[in-house]
Design a protein around this motif. Structure first.
Motif, PDB file in Angstrom:
ATOM      1  N   LEU A 211      -1.200 -32.049  26.132  1.00  0.00           N
ATOM      2  CA  LEU A 211      -2.470 -31.714  26.848  1.00  0.00           C
ATOM      3  C   LEU A 211      -2.524 -31.147  28.088  1.00  0.00           C
ATOM      4  CD1 LEU A 211      -4.391 -35.207  26.000  1.00  0.00           C
ATOM      5  CD2 LEU A 211      -4.743 -33.071  25.187  1.00  0.00           C
ATOM      6  N   LEU A 212      -1.121 -31.236  28.790  1.00  0.00           N
ATOM      7  CA  LEU A 212      -1.260 -30.654  30.042  1.00  0.00           C
ATOM      8  C   LEU A 212      -0.996 -29.061  30.157  1.00  0.00           C
ATOM      9  CD1 LEU A 212      -0.730 -31.095  33.189  1.00  0.00           C
ATOM     10  CD2 LEU A 212       1.686 -31.478  32.817  1.00  0.00           C
ATOM     11  N   VAL A 213      -0.365 -28.840  28.852  1.00  0.00           N
ATOM     12  CA  VAL A 213      -0.393 -27.183  28.782  1.00  0.00           C
ATOM     13  C   VAL A 213      -1.757 -26.759  28.071  1.00  0.00           C
ATOM     14  CG1 VAL A 213       0.827 -25.547  27.106  1.00  0.00           C
ATOM     15  CG2 VAL A 213       2.149 -27.561  28.085  1.00  0.00           C
ATOM     16  N   VAL A 214      -2.417 -27.621  27.150  1.00  0.00           N
ATOM     17  CA  VAL A 214      -3.704 -27.046  27.080  1.00  0.00           C
ATOM     18  C   VAL A 214      -4.569 -27.049  28.073  1.00  0.00           C
ATOM     19  CG1 VAL A 214      -5.359 -27.455  25.330  1.00  0.00           C
ATOM     20  CG2 VAL A 214      -2.982 -27.886  24.349  1.00  0.00           C
ATOM     21  N   LEU A 215      -4.574 -27.911  28.679  1.00  0.00           N
ATOM     22  CA  LEU A 215      -5.722 -28.029  29.907  1.00  0.00           C
ATOM     23  C   LEU A 215      -5.103 -27.490  31.130  1.00  0.00           C
ATOM     24  CD1 LEU A 215      -7.371 -31.648  29.104  1.00  0.00           C
ATOM     25  CD2 LEU A 215      -8.136 -29.279  28.272  1.00  0.00           C
ATOM     26  N   SER A 216      -3.931 -26.860  31.082  1.00  0.00           N
ATOM     27  CA  SER A 216      -3.517 -26.564  32.451  1.00  0.00           C
ATOM     28  C   SER A 216      -4.679 -25.689  33.198  1.00  0.00           C
ATOM     29  CB  SER A 216      -2.188 -25.542  32.178  1.00  0.00           C
ATOM     30  OG  SER A 216      -1.662 -25.136  33.268  1.00  0.00           O
ATOM     31  N   PRO A 217      -5.227 -24.672  32.735  1.00  0.00           N
ATOM     32  CA  PRO A 217      -6.200 -24.110  33.682  1.00  0.00           C
ATOM     33  C   PRO A 217      -7.231 -24.948  34.377  1.00  0.00           C
ATOM     34  CG  PRO A 217      -5.942 -22.936  31.622  1.00  0.00           C
ATOM     35  CD  PRO A 217      -5.394 -24.110  31.457  1.00  0.00           C
ATOM     36  N   PHE A 218      -7.653 -26.082  33.693  1.00  0.00           N
ATOM     37  CA  PHE A 218      -8.678 -27.117  34.341  1.00  0.00           C
ATOM     38  C   PHE A 218      -8.251 -27.954  35.327  1.00  0.00           C
ATOM     39  CE2 PHE A 218     -10.218 -25.874  29.820  1.00  0.00           C
ATOM     40  CZ  PHE A 218     -11.451 -25.375  30.202  1.00  0.00           C
ATOM     41  N   VAL A 219      -6.923 -28.212  34.898  1.00  0.00           N
ATOM     42  CA  VAL A 219      -6.342 -29.335  35.903  1.00  0.00           C
ATOM     43  C   VAL A 219      -5.901 -28.309  37.012  1.00  0.00           C
ATOM     44  CG1 VAL A 219      -3.772 -30.470  36.131  1.00  0.00           C
ATOM     45  CG2 VAL A 219      -5.089 -30.367  34.122  1.00  0.00           C
ATOM     46  N   LYS A 220      -5.493 -27.144  37.150  1.00  0.00           N
ATOM     47  CA  LYS A 220      -5.253 -26.535  38.185  1.00  0.00           C
ATOM     48  C   LYS A 220      -6.362 -26.352  39.193  1.00  0.00           C
ATOM     49  CE  LYS A 220      -0.822 -23.866  36.568  1.00  0.00           C
ATOM     50  NZ  LYS A 220      -0.770 -22.539  36.166  1.00  0.00           N
TER      51      LYS A 220
END
Length: 427
Positions: free
Chosen positions: A135-144
């Motif tokens: 999930l961290l890879v998939v949602l990386s843009p949002f997380v950043k």
């Protein structure tokens, strides 16, 4: 949404509540992991521990990911629950769905999963780390984006680092050792705590004071010197000329006895056999002195003050005794030999006894940050040399001076059964 049946919506709502429970439990589990056990498992090759420790290196990203997922599913669940409520109960269904969903989420998606995760963090965190990493890879843009905004607010609050600092302070480490319980034997706990206390104790606290040193005046009659060598209770003896401050060096009895056996024992041969003196500045912490002994390959040294006057003697064994307890070959008598229990419950104590040793032996609480002996403590308190039979209450302990000689208090009586805690005054 009108084309989707109520049954399908209920199924979707159920899945969303499960996802909410997953995110809630994962957050608690990851944050509840024991960092030291986690590091141990990672070093042992545990894959789940390695994944978890990697993610915990940046807790801001981990928390951001979990909260994005949790809030997303909760908002979707709220929307779907509202639709279901309106279908089943009309306009009042909005209120009903809100109340029911709040209760369901609170019980099944918050309290229950978080409680289970707090009780069994490793069972939840290690499997969850697989999904969270994806999930961290998939949602990386949002997380950043979320982390960028969050970091801005943190900077305004004066927080500039989001990395974990798992280093234990000395007091925290002491608590860990004390709470180890059956994992560490009591004797080992005491030794570990003693090691941590070494920096709080100085050579002044454990040294043999100069007036108690067994030393030989090289200017004495040769027969007297020979007798003192033979009767020495120690393997190393200090030689001096007329005064302790004019110390010559230490002679090992093995060398002296070898000279005697060869018929070569004389003052000159004894002086040739002495070892060079090693001096220790007063107030040197024991942890530092232990390292100095090792570095300089020494086992014994003379403690000197700022004027170079000899104050006492410290050996490697003295420092080791602070860690492991008394050896049978100690250079000084154990404290118990200076303490005599009386029939009335009081104790007759040699006033020259070291206060730290007395506190250890009797579990008393005389201060140790001032005078080193009971004699010094009483003199500091009275600011005068007392007469015999002088009584006082010293730091809560009733104390009577029994014997005074040579400008020193020789013996005191302490009555611990009448101890009263000192009153604390607030200035």
């Amino acid at each position: 949404m009108d084309d989707i049946s109520t049954g399908v919506l209920l199924s979707i709502l159920f899945v969303l509540i499960l996802l909410s429970a997953y995110f809630s439990g994962s957050e608690t589990a990851m944050m509840s992991l024991n960092r030291y056990r986690l590091r141990h498992l990672a070093n042992s090759g545990h894959k789940g521990a390695k994944r978890a420790i990697k993610m915990l290196e940046r807790p801001d990203r981990l928390i951001g990911l979990i909260l994005i997922g949790n809030n997303l599913v909760n908002i979707l669940a709220s929307a779907i629950a509202t639709i279901i409520g309106i279908r089943l109960f009309g306009d009042v269904g909005v209120a009903i769905s809100t109340g029911v969903l709040t209760l369901v989420v609170l019980v099944f998606a918050e309290v229950t999963p978080k409680t289970v995760a707090a009780l069994h963090p490793e069972r939840i965190a290690f499997p969850s780390s697989v999904i969270l990493r994806v999930l961290l890879v998939v949602l990386s843009p949002f997380v950043k984006v979320v982390n960028f905004i969050t970091s801005g607010f943190l900077h305004l609050l004066g927080i500039h680092s989001v990395k974990n600092d798992d280093a234990l302070s000395q007091e925290e480490l002491r608590t860990v050792v004390n709470e180890a319980g059956a994992l560490i034997p009591q004797r080992h706990q005491e030794m570990l705590l003693s090691i941590m206390d070494l920096e709080k104790v100085t050579v002044d606290d454990i040294m043999i004071p100069r007036n108690e040193l067994y030393a030989i005046n090289i200017n004495d009659d040769f027969k007297s010197i020979n007798k003192q060598v033979i009767q020495s209770p120690h393997t190393r003896v200090l030689l001096y000329r007329d005064t302790i401050d004019d110390a010559v060096g230490f002679v090992h009895l093995r060398d002296a006895l070898r000279l005697q056996s060869k018929g070569q024992f004389s003052k000159s041969s004894l002086l040739r056999a002495v070892k060079e003196l090693y001096f220790i500045p007063e107030a040197t912490p024991l942890n530092v002195q232990l390292s100095n002994f090792q570095h300089n390959k020494e086992r014994i040294g003379l403690v000197v003050d700022e004027y170079g006057d000899i104050q006492g003697l410290v050996t490697l064994e003295d420092i080791l005794e602070e860690i492991v307890g008394d050896f049978t070959t100690s250079m000084v008598a154990p404290p118990s030999e200076d303490i005599t229990l009386q029939q009335d419950g009081s104790y007759l104590i040699e006033a020259s006894i070291n206060i730290r040793d007395l506190n250890k032996e009797m579990s008393w609480h005389f201060p140790i940050d001032g005078p080193k002996t009971i004699n010094g403590l009483v003199l500091e308190y009275l600011e005068d040399i007392p007469e015999p039979n002088t009584s006082m209450r010293l730091y809560g302990y009733p104390l009577e001076v029994i014997d005074v000689a040579d400008n020193m208090i020789k013996t005191v009586r302490v009555m611990p059964q009448h101890y009263l805690p000192p009153k604390v005054t607030n200035d």
